[in-house]
Write a protein that holds these residues in place. Structure first.
Motif, PDB file in Angstrom:
ATOM      1  N   CYS A  26       0.828  -1.207   0.000  1.00 10.23           N
ATOM      2  CA  CYS A  26       0.000   0.000   0.000  1.00 10.23           C
ATOM      3  C   CYS A  26       0.861   1.255   0.000  1.00 10.23           C
ATOM      4  N   ALA A  27       1.914   1.244   0.820  1.00 11.74           N
ATOM      5  CA  ALA A  27       2.769   2.424   0.900  1.00 11.74           C
ATOM      6  C   ALA A  27       3.394   2.741  -0.452  1.00 11.74           C
ATOM      7  N   GLU A  28       3.779   1.707  -1.178  1.00 10.08           N
ATOM      8  CA  GLU A  28       4.413   1.928  -2.472  1.00 10.08           C
ATOM      9  C   GLU A  28       3.411   2.363  -3.532  1.00 10.08           C
ATOM     10  N   GLN A  29       2.118   2.114  -3.298  1.00  7.50           N
ATOM     11  CA  GLN A  29       1.108   2.516  -4.264  1.00  7.50           C
ATOM     12  C   GLN A  29       0.511   3.878  -3.960  1.00  7.50           C
ATOM     13  N   PHE A  30       0.825   4.462  -2.800  1.00 10.79           N
ATOM     14  CA  PHE A  30       0.316   5.786  -2.472  1.00 10.79           C
ATOM     15  C   PHE A  30       0.888   6.819  -3.432  1.00 10.79           C
ATOM     16  N   LEU A  31       0.155   7.895  -3.612  1.00 13.55           N
ATOM     17  CA  LEU A  31       0.675   9.010  -4.388  1.00 13.55           C
ATOM     18  C   LEU A  31       1.909   9.582  -3.695  1.00 13.55           C
ATOM     19  N   GLY A  32       2.965   9.771  -4.452  1.00  9.68           N
ATOM     20  CA  GLY A  32       4.187  10.357  -3.913  1.00  9.68           C
ATOM     21  C   GLY A  32       4.147  11.869  -3.969  1.00  9.68           C
ATOM     22  N   GLY A 120       2.099  13.006   8.518  1.00 12.77           N
ATOM     23  CA  GLY A 120       2.597  12.397   7.281  1.00 12.77           C
ATOM     24  C   GLY A 120       2.415  10.901   7.223  1.00 12.77           C
ATOM     25  N   ILE A 121       2.304  10.259   8.392  1.00 15.64           N
ATOM     26  CA  ILE A 121       2.180   8.801   8.416  1.00 15.64           C
ATOM     27  C   ILE A 121       0.753   8.347   8.127  1.00 15.64           C
ATOM     28  N   GLU A 122      -0.203   9.269   8.221  1.00 16.98           N
ATOM     29  CA  GLU A 122      -1.613   8.929   8.000  1.00 16.98           C
ATOM     30  C   GLU A 122      -1.986   9.322   6.570  1.00 16.98           C
ATOM     31  N   ARG A 123      -1.914   8.355   5.675  1.00 15.57           N
ATOM     32  CA  ARG A 123      -1.863   8.621   4.249  1.00 15.57           C
ATOM     33  C   ARG A 123      -3.229   8.879   3.609  1.00 15.57           C
ATOM     34  N   ALA A 124      -4.312   8.492   4.270  1.00 18.96           N
ATOM     35  CA  ALA A 124      -5.613   8.529   3.600  1.00 18.96           C
ATOM     36  C   ALA A 124      -6.047   9.943   3.246  1.00 18.96           C
ATOM     37  N   GLY A 125      -5.702  10.924   4.061  1.00 16.16           N
ATOM     38  CA  GLY A 125      -6.150  12.292   3.824  1.00 16.16           C
ATOM     39  C   GLY A 125      -5.670  12.853   2.499  1.00 16.16           C
ATOM     40  N   VAL A 126      -4.362  12.817   2.287  1.00 10.77           N
ATOM     41  CA  VAL A 126      -3.836  13.378   1.039  1.00 10.77           C
ATOM     42  C   VAL A 126      -4.195  12.494  -0.145  1.00 10.77           C
ATOM     43  N   GLY A 179       8.826   9.037   3.884  1.00  8.44           N
ATOM     44  CA  GLY A 179       8.384   7.678   3.624  1.00  8.44           C
ATOM     45  C   GLY A 179       8.612   7.205   2.207  1.00  8.44           C
ATOM     46  N   GLU A 180       9.210   8.029   1.374  1.00 11.30           N
ATOM     47  CA  GLU A 180       9.335   7.676  -0.035  1.00 11.30           C
ATOM     48  C   GLU A 180      10.697   7.077  -0.356  1.00 11.30           C
ATOM     49  N   ALA A 181      10.760   6.370  -1.474  1.00  8.08           N
ATOM     50  CA  ALA A 181      12.016   5.770  -1.916  1.00  8.08           C
ATOM     51  C   ALA A 181      13.089   6.850  -2.026  1.00  8.08           C
ATOM     52  N   GLY A 182      14.254   6.551  -1.479  1.00 13.23           N
ATOM     53  CA  GLY A 182      15.337   7.533  -1.498  1.00 13.23           C
ATOM     54  C   GLY A 182      15.270   8.509  -0.349  1.00 13.23           C
ATOM     55  N   GLU A 183      14.200   8.419   0.458  1.00 17.47           N
ATOM     56  CA  GLU A 183      14.053   9.335   1.592  1.00 17.47           C
ATOM     57  C   GLU A 183      14.013   8.554   2.910  1.00 17.47           C
ATOM     58  N   GLY A 184      14.548   7.329   2.903  1.00 16.04           N
ATOM     59  CA  GLY A 184      14.604   6.578   4.145  1.00 16.04           C
ATOM     60  C   GLY A 184      13.644   5.404   4.205  1.00 16.04           C
ATOM     61  N   GLY A 185      13.094   4.981   3.070  1.00 13.47           N
ATOM     62  CA  GLY A 185      12.229   3.816   3.091  1.00 13.47           C
ATOM     63  C   GLY A 185      10.766   4.177   3.199  1.00 13.47           C
ATOM     64  N   VAL A 186       9.987   3.307   3.857  1.00 14.64           N
ATOM     65  CA  VAL A 186       8.544   3.512   3.925  1.00 14.64           C
ATOM     66  C   VAL A 186       8.130   4.099   5.264  1.00 14.64           C
ATOM     67  N   TYR A 187       9.057   4.722   5.969  1.00 15.68           N
ATOM     68  CA  TYR A 187       8.759   5.229   7.303  1.00 15.68           C
ATOM     69  C   TYR A 187       8.263   6.664   7.237  1.00 15.68           C
ATOM     70  N   TYR A 188       7.011   6.822   6.868  1.00 14.71           N
ATOM     71  CA  TYR A 188       6.382   8.130   6.923  1.00 14.71           C
ATOM     72  C   TYR A 188       6.393   8.603   8.381  1.00 14.71           C
ATOM     73  N   GLN A 189       6.458   9.912   8.584  1.00 13.35           N
ATOM     74  CA  GLN A 189       6.554  10.456   9.932  1.00 13.35           C
ATOM     75  C   GLN A 189       5.353  11.319  10.277  1.00 13.35           C
TER      76      GLN A 189
END
Length: 246
Positions: A26-32, A120-126, A179-189
């Motif tokens: 899911c994290a990888e399919q979210f809008l970046g 930033g970790i709660e992805r549904a809003g954006v 949380g994005e690739a190149g920014e530390g993995g999938v760890y949204y903050q």
């Protein structure tokens, strides 16, 4: 992959793992972050009548209208010079959705503001907010007015955008980008680059985290000042409504 030991055509779930766990999918399919900015700018070029992408530091000529910035070991300062222990300060944006050709003066239209994923970790809003913004714009741009008798009058997207101005606000680019690739993995903050929970930084009636000083962060200051300008330019000196979409 996980084997299908019982032959039912469904991969078995390892012991101790929820069968509903989706790992990184899911994290990888979210809008970046870059996807949303580039996609919104494309949408603006395609339908300039209905969308204005506003980059705050450029629109208001204020270099402080940027995020706190995720710390990096090496980077560039604001003049583009190499710097040790830099901050990658992200631009802050407003996506303004309305009908620029509406016969109703903009000050007299209903104004709304939607905050998208202040954590930033709660992805549904954006994710949901940006999709809704795209749907509103494309529907308004492509609809054909057809008079159909109905028991109750239902406004079309075009009619709604003639009567209203909607601001979609992505208030925490630092927590998003982490949380994005190149920014530390999938760890949204949950936090911005200063480690501050922006949802506790707004000066409001209700709960504010006591160790913080309300309005201390650059994101809070920028959006508060700009949205206050928007409010003050309306005929009623008020927003008609707003939603915080975590």
């Amino acid at each position: 992959g996980v084997p299908d030991d019982d032959g039912d055509g469904i991969r078995d779930t390892p012991a101790g793992v929820s069968p509903y766990a989706k790992g990184r999918v899911c994290a990888e399919q979210f809008l970046g972050y870059d996807e949303v900015i580039a996609g919104s700018e494309f949408l603006e070029r395609t339908y300039p009548r209905f969308l204005q992408v506003i980059r705050l530091d450029e629109a208001y000529d204020n270099p402080n209208y940027r995020s706190a910035g995720v710390p990096t070991l090496f980077g560039l300062d604001e003049d583009g010079n190499p710097q040790v222990l830099a901050r990658e300060r992200r631009p802050l944006y407003l996506f303004k959705v309305t009908d620029a050709q509406s016969p109703i003066p903009e000050a007299d239209r209903l104004h709304f503001a939607y905050s998208l994923s202040i954590h930033g970790i709660e992805r549904a809003g954006v994710e949901g907010g940006i999709r809704a913004m795209e749907d509103l714009i494309t529907w308004a741009a492509c609809e054909k007015i057809v008079e159909t008798p109905t028991a109750h009058e239902v406004p079309t997207a075009g009619e709604v955008l003639r009567r209203s101005v909607i601001y979609f606000v992505p208030p925490n680019p630092d927590g998003w980008r982490r949380g994005e690739a190149g920014e530390g993995g999938v760890y949204y903050q949950r936090y911005n680059g200063n480690g501050v929970d922006l949802n506790r930084d707004w000066p409001t009636i209700g709960y504010t985290y006591r160790p913080y000083s309300p309005g201390s962060e650059p994101e809070t200051k920028a959006y508060a000042e700009v949205l206050r300008r928007v409010r003050d330019a309306t005929s009623g000196d008020r927003f008609a409504g707003g939603i915080d979409l975590h």
